[in-house]
Scaffold this active site. Sequence first.
Site, PDB file in Angstrom:
ATOM      1  N   ASP A 154       0.826  -1.210   0.000  1.00 32.61           N
ATOM      2  CA  ASP A 154       0.000   0.000   0.000  1.00 32.61           C
ATOM      3  C   ASP A 154       0.863   1.264   0.000  1.00 32.61           C
ATOM      4  O   ASP A 154       1.977   1.268   0.514  1.00 32.61           O
ATOM      5  CB  ASP A 154      -0.886  -0.028   1.254  1.00 32.61           C
ATOM      6  CG  ASP A 154      -2.001   0.992   1.186  1.00 32.61           C
ATOM      7  OD1 ASP A 154      -2.299   1.491   0.079  1.00 32.61           O
ATOM      8  OD2 ASP A 154      -2.580   1.291   2.241  1.00 32.61           O
ATOM      9  N   TRP A 169       2.868   8.035  -1.940  1.00 31.05           N
ATOM     10  CA  TRP A 169       4.325   8.209  -2.092  1.00 31.05           C
ATOM     11  C   TRP A 169       4.590   9.163  -3.272  1.00 31.05           C
ATOM     12  O   TRP A 169       5.405  10.081  -3.169  1.00 31.05           O
ATOM     13  CB  TRP A 169       4.970   6.847  -2.343  1.00 31.05           C
ATOM     14  CG  TRP A 169       6.469   6.868  -2.459  1.00 31.05           C
ATOM     15  CD1 TRP A 169       7.368   6.649  -1.450  1.00 31.05           C
ATOM     16  CD2 TRP A 169       7.247   7.098  -3.643  1.00 31.05           C
ATOM     17  NE1 TRP A 169       8.657   6.748  -1.939  1.00 31.05           N
ATOM     18  CE2 TRP A 169       8.602   7.024  -3.286  1.00 31.05           C
ATOM     19  CE3 TRP A 169       6.917   7.375  -4.968  1.00 31.05           C
ATOM     20  CZ2 TRP A 169       9.638   7.197  -4.196  1.00 31.05           C
ATOM     21  CZ3 TRP A 169       7.949   7.552  -5.880  1.00 31.05           C
ATOM     22  CH2 TRP A 169       9.293   7.462  -5.499  1.00 31.05           C
ATOM     23  N   ARG A 211       0.317   9.406  -9.713  1.00 30.69           N
ATOM     24  CA  ARG A 211       0.187   8.148  -8.971  1.00 30.69           C
ATOM     25  C   ARG A 211       0.907   6.994  -9.670  1.00 30.69           C
ATOM     26  O   ARG A 211       1.518   6.142  -9.029  1.00 30.69           O
ATOM     27  CB  ARG A 211      -1.305   7.796  -8.826  1.00 30.69           C
ATOM     28  CG  ARG A 211      -2.108   8.778  -8.006  1.00 30.69           C
ATOM     29  CD  ARG A 211      -3.572   8.377  -7.978  1.00 30.69           C
ATOM     30  NE  ARG A 211      -3.719   6.991  -7.584  1.00 30.69           N
ATOM     31  CZ  ARG A 211      -3.672   6.571  -6.318  1.00 30.69           C
ATOM     32  NH1 ARG A 211      -3.526   7.435  -5.346  1.00 30.69           N
ATOM     33  NH2 ARG A 211      -3.809   5.301  -6.034  1.00 30.69           N
ATOM     34  N   HIS A 250       3.447   3.637  -8.802  1.00 33.18           N
ATOM     35  CA  HIS A 250       3.290   2.219  -9.147  1.00 33.18           C
ATOM     36  C   HIS A 250       4.568   1.682  -9.813  1.00 33.18           C
ATOM     37  O   HIS A 250       4.961   0.539  -9.593  1.00 33.18           O
ATOM     38  CB  HIS A 250       2.093   2.006 -10.077  1.00 33.18           C
ATOM     39  CG  HIS A 250       0.771   2.311  -9.415  1.00 33.18           C
ATOM     40  ND1 HIS A 250       0.491   1.947  -8.120  1.00 33.18           N
ATOM     41  CD2 HIS A 250      -0.346   2.944  -9.878  1.00 33.18           C
ATOM     42  CE1 HIS A 250      -0.740   2.338  -7.813  1.00 33.18           C
ATOM     43  NE2 HIS A 250      -1.266   2.955  -8.859  1.00 33.18           N
ATOM     44  N   GLU A 267     -11.874  -4.087  -6.031  1.00 29.16           N
ATOM     45  CA  GLU A 267     -12.321  -2.679  -5.957  1.00 29.16           C
ATOM     46  C   GLU A 267     -11.454  -1.761  -6.831  1.00 29.16           C
ATOM     47  O   GLU A 267     -11.903  -0.695  -7.255  1.00 29.16           O
ATOM     48  CB  GLU A 267     -12.260  -2.155  -4.512  1.00 29.16           C
ATOM     49  CG  GLU A 267     -13.313  -2.726  -3.577  1.00 29.16           C
ATOM     50  CD  GLU A 267     -12.868  -4.005  -2.892  1.00 29.16           C
ATOM     51  OE1 GLU A 267     -11.674  -4.384  -3.052  1.00 29.16           O
ATOM     52  OE2 GLU A 267     -13.711  -4.634  -2.221  1.00 29.16           O
ATOM     53  N   ASN A 268     -10.216  -2.166  -7.089  1.00 26.46           N
ATOM     54  CA  ASN A 268      -9.295  -1.308  -7.867  1.00 26.46           C
ATOM     55  C   ASN A 268      -9.760  -1.068  -9.304  1.00 26.46           C
ATOM     56  O   ASN A 268      -9.312  -0.127  -9.958  1.00 26.46           O
ATOM     57  CB  ASN A 268      -7.871  -1.875  -7.889  1.00 26.46           C
ATOM     58  CG  ASN A 268      -7.138  -1.739  -6.569  1.00 26.46           C
ATOM     59  OD1 ASN A 268      -6.226  -2.511  -6.274  1.00 26.46           O
ATOM     60  ND2 ASN A 268      -7.521  -0.764  -5.755  1.00 26.46           N
ATOM     61  N   GLU A 303       0.149 -13.574  12.053  1.00 26.10           N
ATOM     62  CA  GLU A 303       0.709 -12.444  12.792  1.00 26.10           C
ATOM     63  C   GLU A 303       0.675 -11.238  11.864  1.00 26.10           C
ATOM     64  O   GLU A 303       0.975 -11.355  10.674  1.00 26.10           O
ATOM     65  CB  GLU A 303       2.162 -12.746  13.213  1.00 26.10           C
ATOM     66  CG  GLU A 303       2.291 -13.870  14.207  1.00 26.10           C
ATOM     67  CD  GLU A 303       1.616 -13.558  15.550  1.00 26.10           C
ATOM     68  OE1 GLU A 303       1.609 -12.383  15.951  1.00 26.10           O
ATOM     69  OE2 GLU A 303       1.089 -14.497  16.169  1.00 26.10           O
TER      70      GLU A 303
END
Length: 267
Positions: free
Chosen positions: A27, A32, A40, A44, A74-75, A214
């Site tokens: 994510d 970033w 964006r 990527h 959803e992307n 975990e």
Amino acid sequence: MQENTILTPESVQASGEIPQHVSIIMDGNGRWAGARFRPRVFGHHKGALAVRRAVETARKLGVKYLTLYAFSDENWGRPAYEVSAVMDLLEKYINRELSNLNQNGIRLNAIGELHRLPERTKKILDQAILQLSGNSQMVLTLCLSYGGRSELSEAFKKIASKIEAGQLTSSQISAELIGNYLWTAGMPDPDLMIRTSGELRLSNFLLWQHAYSEMYFCKSSWPDFSETHFLEAVQSFQSRQRRFGLIREASRPLTLEELEELKREEH
Ligand code: FPP
């Protein structure tokens, strides 16, 4: 392990158990890029380089299964140019890394609603999966057009149709049986789940399989996720006590005095 020691895959291997299966929510590519006044998609691109680093680190550590959440169902709702940039990157990654993956004995796997992928992406993916199918050192699973609820719905539909066909009875349904109908059938559940970028969510990722994993949340965005970040996550895993709902320490029943004491407090 001492604080401030430089971590290496070898030092982490020597310091404890290596998780057999690591899953990652990659994510923060967009944020970033935004922080650097870049589009964006730039994030990527850097994210794809981080994928290469993570695969190499996992392999060096001796992780047997690495599962990456590359594209959620959803992307698809993102702008068309971003969706197509991620698909292009995926194709480029496969073409560029194929021989490296092969040399490292890595098998490729993909799960999700793969029929929704563009035809060319699907073809490149299928060919790579076939070419790497004989490898056995590590399984790299890409979750593409993936959603945990879709995966579970699919599994339940298949189970229901078996029941309708008289091939299964409802009393035979168990956690083990459901696991066998998931896209991850045959794979162990993740021991360690890593999410980058500081978000503390599961985001529909391997909902069934993460029951006892975990969790490790890392503030760094995915494009910055380095070998050291990966090693820190595994080191944190090594410091956890996994109990799977059981207890480790010796225990005894309550004495009569303790029982009386508790009863007094209830009144
Ligand atoms: C999450 O960041 C990232 C994605 C949805 C796409 C991940 C794609 C790659 C890492 C590149 C290609 C993949 C492979 C396997 C080579 P985000 O866009 O949701 O970031 P944000 O939360 O900051 O907006």
